[in-house]
Design a protein around this motif. Structure first.
Motif, PDB file in Angstrom:
ATOM      1  N   SER A 390       0.863  -1.187   0.000  1.00  0.00           N
ATOM      2  CA  SER A 390       0.000   0.000   0.000  1.00  0.00           C
ATOM      3  C   SER A 390       0.891   1.225   0.000  1.00  0.00           C
ATOM      4  O   SER A 390       1.706   1.406   0.918  1.00  0.00           O
ATOM      5  CB  SER A 390      -0.903   0.016   1.238  1.00  0.00           C
ATOM      6  OG  SER A 390      -1.880  -1.005   1.168  1.00  0.00           O
ATOM      7  N   PHE A 391       0.774   2.042  -1.034  1.00  0.00           N
ATOM      8  CA  PHE A 391       1.493   3.308  -1.103  1.00  0.00           C
ATOM      9  C   PHE A 391       0.505   4.432  -0.844  1.00  0.00           C
ATOM     10  O   PHE A 391      -0.626   4.423  -1.362  1.00  0.00           O
ATOM     11  CB  PHE A 391       2.146   3.490  -2.477  1.00  0.00           C
ATOM     12  CG  PHE A 391       3.417   2.715  -2.629  1.00  0.00           C
ATOM     13  CD1 PHE A 391       4.651   3.321  -2.424  1.00  0.00           C
ATOM     14  CD2 PHE A 391       3.386   1.364  -2.969  1.00  0.00           C
ATOM     15  CE1 PHE A 391       5.824   2.611  -2.559  1.00  0.00           C
ATOM     16  CE2 PHE A 391       4.556   0.638  -3.099  1.00  0.00           C
ATOM     17  CZ  PHE A 391       5.784   1.256  -2.900  1.00  0.00           C
ATOM     18  N   PHE A 392       0.922   5.392  -0.032  1.00  0.00           N
ATOM     19  CA  PHE A 392       0.020   6.494   0.277  1.00  0.00           C
ATOM     20  C   PHE A 392       0.779   7.812   0.234  1.00  0.00           C
ATOM     21  O   PHE A 392       1.950   7.895   0.597  1.00  0.00           O
ATOM     22  CB  PHE A 392      -0.641   6.307   1.649  1.00  0.00           C
ATOM     23  CG  PHE A 392       0.292   5.799   2.711  1.00  0.00           C
ATOM     24  CD1 PHE A 392       1.107   6.663   3.432  1.00  0.00           C
ATOM     25  CD2 PHE A 392       0.348   4.443   2.979  1.00  0.00           C
ATOM     26  CE1 PHE A 392       1.964   6.179   4.398  1.00  0.00           C
ATOM     27  CE2 PHE A 392       1.214   3.953   3.956  1.00  0.00           C
ATOM     28  CZ  PHE A 392       2.016   4.835   4.671  1.00  0.00           C
ATOM     29  N   VAL A 393       0.084   8.835  -0.284  1.00  0.00           N
ATOM     30  CA  VAL A 393       0.658  10.180  -0.332  1.00  0.00           C
ATOM     31  C   VAL A 393      -0.254  11.116   0.453  1.00  0.00           C
ATOM     32  O   VAL A 393      -1.484  10.948   0.470  1.00  0.00           O
ATOM     33  CB  VAL A 393       0.820  10.684  -1.788  1.00  0.00           C
ATOM     34  CG1 VAL A 393       1.792   9.824  -2.559  1.00  0.00           C
ATOM     35  CG2 VAL A 393      -0.521  10.745  -2.507  1.00  0.00           C
ATOM     36  N   PHE A 394       0.377  12.082   1.114  1.00  0.00           N
ATOM     37  CA  PHE A 394      -0.364  13.114   1.828  1.00  0.00           C
ATOM     38  C   PHE A 394      -0.136  14.438   1.113  1.00  0.00           C
ATOM     39  O   PHE A 394       1.006  14.802   0.819  1.00  0.00           O
ATOM     40  CB  PHE A 394       0.123  13.227   3.267  1.00  0.00           C
ATOM     41  CG  PHE A 394      -0.251  12.051   4.135  1.00  0.00           C
ATOM     42  CD1 PHE A 394      -1.467  12.033   4.824  1.00  0.00           C
ATOM     43  CD2 PHE A 394       0.598  10.965   4.241  1.00  0.00           C
ATOM     44  CE1 PHE A 394      -1.801  10.939   5.608  1.00  0.00           C
ATOM     45  CE2 PHE A 394       0.265   9.876   5.040  1.00  0.00           C
ATOM     46  CZ  PHE A 394      -0.942   9.871   5.711  1.00  0.00           C
ATOM     47  N   ILE A 395      -1.216  15.139   0.850  1.00  0.00           N
ATOM     48  CA  ILE A 395      -1.127  16.428   0.188  1.00  0.00           C
ATOM     49  C   ILE A 395      -2.170  17.370   0.770  1.00  0.00           C
ATOM     50  O   ILE A 395      -3.237  16.932   1.245  1.00  0.00           O
ATOM     51  CB  ILE A 395      -1.318  16.254  -1.349  1.00  0.00           C
ATOM     52  CG1 ILE A 395      -0.842  17.508  -2.083  1.00  0.00           C
ATOM     53  CG2 ILE A 395      -2.736  15.880  -1.700  1.00  0.00           C
ATOM     54  CD1 ILE A 395      -0.610  17.248  -3.549  1.00  0.00           C
TER      55      ILE A 395
END
Length: 400
Positions: A390-395
């Motif tokens: 699981s790859f996750f980005v915060f923006i």
């Protein structure tokens, strides 16, 4: 020291010595105060000439060659060396030696100029015993100061040399990785072109049935798609190495911005027999650079497709958390080995292969990290080898 010697000299009847100590102490305090609290550089010329004048007067007022002035004189000269520039050292040495010789010559020819404020024996003993600690303590502090300054500069030079060596090593390693990376890319980009060339030659020279044609076309399409993705990442990476890409942050609708990208990726997943689902609230507004965000998501989804077996699942969802949006791309593919996780966002010069032998060189995740961080966001992942990632980005995002 002045606080001790001024009262002592007055008590012993050495008024000139007391006055000399007061003047030198006052000048030193003045120079130190303005240097320490007003950042004004001390004047070593004033200190040097003052000492020369005071010791000359004190020499004749305090028993000449039989007094204690000759004991204090060298310590004061050492102090002048400690606070004056190197280029002045030889000048001060010559001046003080010359003054020392002149004073003794004058005393030799005119002994009547010398005053004896105390009698020989007990008085001379007391004068010498009390005068000796002054130059000894001064020498101690001066040598300690010089040694500490030397050790500090030596430590700084050693630290700087270590940093230079480390940077040089990292630069050499980076250059080696880039050279090997370019070799791999140049080799891998030639392969599909050669396949296309061979396919065209087969068309011209042989008659192919439908089954053969479909197999060739499927292989060529897969190779071309991989090459296009590799070429796209290479161009973005090259641009980031040559110049900092302009970041155009603006408020955009996340679902609207990513819809075309995700639909295209969904079509690629279907061709591999993978189920790709995405659930993004059409009310989520993020602060992002549209092109950069699309590149990040495209690479993350492409990786998920590459490393997920036929019949697998990929899920993409987004949620707003405390002023930021967490966008997650998860799959139930092959996962990432623990040994490879530490360097997952660096350039990898060892080729990686997907579940259908899709080949990559590891530029995608490095670009994802760089581009998401330039937008003020962050990226992370969780992975269990053999069970998926699981790859996750915060923006940044507006509250719902």
């Amino acid at each position: 020291m002045a606080g001790f010697y001024i009262p002592y000299n007055l008590f012993a009847g050495l008024n000139v010595a007391a006055l000399s100590c007061l003047i030198i102490g006052s000048i030193f305090f003045y120079q130190y105060y303005y240097s320490r609290y007003y950042d004004k550089k001390h004047n070593n010329i004033i200190l040097g000439l003052t000492g020369l004048l005071i010791f000359s007067v004190n020499y004749f007022a305090n028993s000449g060659i039989n007094g204690s002035t000759d004991i204090i004189w060298p310590a004061y000269l050492l102090l002048i060396f400690a606070i004056s520039p190197y280029k002045h050292h030889l000048t001060w040495l010559a001046i003080y030696i010359l003054a020392f010789v002149i004073l003794h010559i004058v005393e030799y020819y005119y002994p009547a100029l010398v005053q004896y404020p105390f009698r020989a024996g007990k008085g001379q003993f007391t004068d010498r015993v009390t005068a000796f600690p002054l130059p000894v303590i001064a020498i101690y502090f001066i040598i300690t100061f010089i040694k500490r300054s030397y050790d500090k500069e030596k430590a700084m030079v050693e630290l700087k040399n270590k940093e230079i060596t480390l940077q040089k090593g990292l630069l050499e390693q980076s250059n080696a990785e880039k050279s090997k990376l370019m070799s791999i890319i140049s080799h891998d980009m030639r392969a599909p072109l050669i396949n296309i060339q061979n396919y065209l030659e087969l068309l011209n020279e042989n008659e192919l049935d439908n089954n053969q044609r479909l197999v060739l076309e499927k292989d060529l399409l897969s190779a071309t798609n991989n090459t296009m993705q590799m070429l796209s990442n290479l161009l973005y990476w090259t641009k980031s190495q040559m110049e900092r890409p302009t970041v155009n942050l603006q408020q955009v609708n996340l679902s609207l911005v990513l819809k075309s990208t995700l639909d295209m990726e969904k079509a690629l997943a279907v061709k591999k027999g993978i189920s790709l689902n995405y659930d993004i609230d059409d009310k989520i507004i993020v602060v992002a650079d549209t092109d950069m965000l699309q590149l990040v998501v495209r690479n993350l989804v492409n990786n998920a497709i590459k490393f997920t077996q036929k019949g697998g699942n990929i899920n993409i969802n987004a949620q707003v958390l405390a002023g930021s949006c967490k966008l997650t791309v998860s799959d139930n593919g092959k996962g990432i080995a623990i040994a490879e996780q530490e360097n997952i966002f660096r350039i990898t010069v060892d080729p990686t292969f997907g579940t259908n032998n899709e080949k990559g060189v590891g530029l995608g995740l490095m670009l994802c990290k760089e581009y998401i961080e330039r937008q003020g966001g962050s990226i992370g992942f969780e992975s269990i080898f053999g069970r998926g990632s699981s790859f996750f980005v915060f923006i940044a995002a507006k509250p719902l």
